[in-house]
Design a protein around this motif. Structure first.
Motif, PDB file in Angstrom:
ATOM      1  N   ASN A 115      37.797  22.961  44.213  1.00 40.00           N
ATOM      2  CA  ASN A 115      38.468  24.221  43.935  1.00 40.00           C
ATOM      3  C   ASN A 115      37.739  25.357  44.645  1.00 40.00           C
ATOM      4  N   THR A 116      38.371  26.538  44.667  1.00 42.17           N
ATOM      5  CA  THR A 116      37.801  27.660  45.416  1.00 42.17           C
ATOM      6  C   THR A 116      36.536  28.213  44.770  1.00 42.17           C
ATOM      7  N   GLU A 117      36.415  28.107  43.459  1.00 42.23           N
ATOM      8  CA  GLU A 117      35.195  28.610  42.822  1.00 42.23           C
ATOM      9  C   GLU A 117      33.993  27.799  43.280  1.00 42.23           C
ATOM     10  N   LEU A 129      33.771  26.305  46.086  1.00 38.15           N
ATOM     11  CA  LEU A 129      33.551  26.726  47.473  1.00 38.15           C
ATOM     12  C   LEU A 129      32.719  28.002  47.519  1.00 38.15           C
ATOM     13  N   MET A 130      33.068  28.980  46.672  1.00 41.25           N
ATOM     14  CA  MET A 130      32.323  30.243  46.629  1.00 41.25           C
ATOM     15  C   MET A 130      30.863  30.018  46.248  1.00 41.25           C
ATOM     16  N   ILE A 152      34.381  34.448  52.856  1.00 43.35           N
ATOM     17  CA  ILE A 152      34.458  34.113  51.437  1.00 43.35           C
ATOM     18  C   ILE A 152      35.238  35.162  50.644  1.00 43.35           C
ATOM     19  N   LEU A 195      38.981  35.019  49.606  1.00 43.59           N
ATOM     20  CA  LEU A 195      39.443  34.170  48.506  1.00 43.59           C
ATOM     21  C   LEU A 195      39.702  34.999  47.250  1.00 43.59           C
ATOM     22  N   SER A 244      36.991  36.403  44.474  1.00 45.63           N
ATOM     23  CA  SER A 244      35.663  36.147  45.040  1.00 45.63           C
ATOM     24  C   SER A 244      34.670  37.259  44.726  1.00 45.63           C
TER      25      SER A 244
END
Length: 220
Positions: A150-152, A154-155, A190, A193, A196
């Motif tokens: 998930n994007t979290e 990734l962050m 980043i 997103l 973010s």
């Protein structure tokens, strides 16, 4: 062939153009034994508008569509849901290749072009292996890719990498560390997103306004 499209709209021209860019990337990935062709079906007598590694078949931009490809186009147009086909064939020199034909759809979901891949099976094993071997040791060491769910995640992975880089740099003062971390994250995209800014602010223990301030300063 029942094909009513004679002129592409500006949007459809842009669609074909985007596939042309993809053709370069795909051919570079698979190497010199992979031929990638883009056909524009509004001009069958000169349908090839992009070809990479055309030395494999001897074709170039402006070449007409082949009989086999035309036959598959007819089948795709006559069969709802049939938007791609894969097959094995030989060229006139008797060289075997695996081929893929995928439809490029226009604004009204009609077939306006083709994205074709021909991989030649007589590729020497050494040549194939060299395509997937880094040219230098440094090349493979400089890039590390982590796949996330998930994007979290990734962050947070990007944040940890940025923190390691900044904290290991003794020339960066304590008061500027967060600024440099945010700068590195900004360079990686980043902050494009969703959520973010809030996520990064929370994990750095600073306000979102502070994050926005650093981003604004970088945009000046």
């Amino acid at each position: 062939m029942d094909h009513s499209i004679t002129i592409l709209s500006e949007k459809e021209k842009a669609i074909l153009e985007s596939y042309m860019l993809s053709a370069d990337g795909l051919a570079e990935f698979w190497g010199e034994n992979c031929e990638v062709i883009i056909h524009d079906l509004t001009q069958l007598d000169a349908s090839v508008v992009k070809i990479v590694n055309g030395h494999l078949s001897g074709r170039q931009v402006g070449a007409p569509i082949s009989e086999v490809t035309l036959n598959f186009v007819n089948k795709m147009m006559a069969t709802p849901g049939m938007n791609h086909v894969t097959y094995f064939a030989k060229n006139k020199r008797g060289e075997a290749f695996k081929a893929s034909i995928s439809a490029i759809l226009g604004e009204k979901h009609q077939i306006i072009g083709l994205f074709c891949i021909n991989y030649y099976l007589n590729t020497p094993l050494l040549s194939f292996m060299q395509t997937f071997t880094p040219i230098t040791k440094t090349e493979s060491e400089n890039i590390s890719e982590t796949f996330v769910e998930n994007t979290e995640e990734l962050m947070l992975n990007a944040l940890e990498d940025a923190k390691k880089t900044v904290y290991s740099n003794l020339t960066i003062s304590s008061s500027n560390k967060n600024k440099e971390i945010i700068s590195l994250l900004y360079q990686k995209g980043i902050f494009n997103l969703k959520d973010s800014v809030i996520t990064i602010a929370n994990h750095l223990g600073i306000s979102k306004n502070t994050v926005y301030m650093h981003i604004r300063n970088m945009n000046k």
